[in-house]
Design a protein around this motif. Structure first.
Motif, short mmCIF file in Angstrom:
data_model
loop_
_atom_site.label_atom_id
_atom_site.label_comp_id
_atom_site.label_asym_id
_atom_site.label_seq_id
_atom_site.Cartn_x
_atom_site.Cartn_y
_atom_site.Cartn_z
N GLU A 40 -3.08 -6.83 -10.02
CA GLU A 40 -4.30 -7.42 -9.47
C GLU A 40 -5.52 -7.00 -10.28
O GLU A 40 -6.40 -7.82 -10.55
CB GLU A 40 -4.43 -6.98 -8.00
CG GLU A 40 -5.71 -7.41 -7.31
CD GLU A 40 -5.89 -8.92 -7.21
OE1 GLU A 40 -4.88 -9.64 -7.19
OE2 GLU A 40 -7.06 -9.37 -7.16
N LYS A 64 -9.10 -0.40 -6.86
CA LYS A 64 -7.67 -0.29 -7.16
C LYS A 64 -6.95 -1.61 -6.93
O LYS A 64 -5.72 -1.65 -6.81
CB LYS A 64 -7.04 0.81 -6.29
CG LYS A 64 -7.54 2.20 -6.67
CD LYS A 64 -6.83 3.26 -5.87
CE LYS A 64 -7.23 4.65 -6.37
NZ LYS A 64 -6.46 5.71 -5.68
N GLY A 65 -7.69 -2.70 -6.82
CA GLY A 65 -7.08 -4.02 -6.71
C GLY A 65 -6.68 -4.40 -5.30
O GLY A 65 -5.90 -5.33 -5.11
N ARG A 66 -7.20 -3.70 -4.29
CA ARG A 66 -6.87 -4.02 -2.90
C ARG A 66 -8.01 -4.81 -2.27
O ARG A 66 -9.09 -4.91 -2.82
CB ARG A 66 -6.63 -2.74 -2.08
CG ARG A 66 -5.72 -1.74 -2.74
CD ARG A 66 -4.30 -2.23 -2.80
NE ARG A 66 -3.51 -1.40 -3.69
CZ ARG A 66 -2.26 -1.02 -3.43
NH1 ARG A 66 -1.67 -1.40 -2.35
NH2 ARG A 66 -1.61 -0.29 -4.30
N ASN A 92 -3.09 -1.29 -7.78
CA ASN A 92 -2.32 -2.51 -7.94
C ASN A 92 -2.64 -3.06 -9.34
O ASN A 92 -3.58 -3.81 -9.53
CB ASN A 92 -2.72 -3.50 -6.84
CG ASN A 92 -1.92 -4.77 -6.87
OD1 ASN A 92 -1.21 -5.04 -7.85
ND2 ASN A 92 -2.01 -5.55 -5.83
N SER A 152 -1.69 4.08 -5.07
CA SER A 152 -1.67 3.79 -6.50
C SER A 152 -2.32 2.44 -6.74
O SER A 152 -2.22 1.55 -5.91
CB SER A 152 -0.24 3.80 -7.01
OG SER A 152 0.54 2.93 -6.24
#
Ligand code: ZN
Length: 97
Positions: free
Chosen positions: A53, A22-24, A50, A48
């Motif tokens: 990213e 999720k882009g983390r 990102n 949610s």
């Protein structure tokens, strides 16, 4: 005692992986997951994505943004797979003179 840390480190990979997709940050979520597995797992599932990213990673992986519909497509594509428009004629217009 070591086994507890080994298991914690191992299961921490699960929320780490979910959050990373999720882009983390994988590392931070891996630590979080190793410390509080159940909480981190639920948290990782609920956050949610990102979007910026995730998009940036795809751009780094040889994708480009279609100038017409702004969907990500392969850099080598001649035609956008989303809107079907030609990628060559308009790319020249997009570049400033
Ligand atoms: Zn398109």
């Amino acid at each position: 005692m070591f086994q507890i840390f080994a298991i914690a480190a191992l299961i921490g990979v699960i929320p780490g992986y979910i959050a990373h997709s999720k882009g983390r940050s994988f590392f931070l979520w891996w630590l979080y997951g190793a410390a509080f597995f159940i909480i981190a797992l639920i948290h990782a599932l609920l956050i949610s994505p990102n979007v910026a990213e995730v998009e940036q990673r795809q751009l780094d992986n040889g994708m480009k943004k279609c100038p017409h519909c702004a969907e990500l497509i392969k850099a080598d594509a001649n035609i956008c797979r989303y809107c079907g428009r030609d990628q060559h004629s308009e790319t020249a217009d997009a570049t400033p003179a």
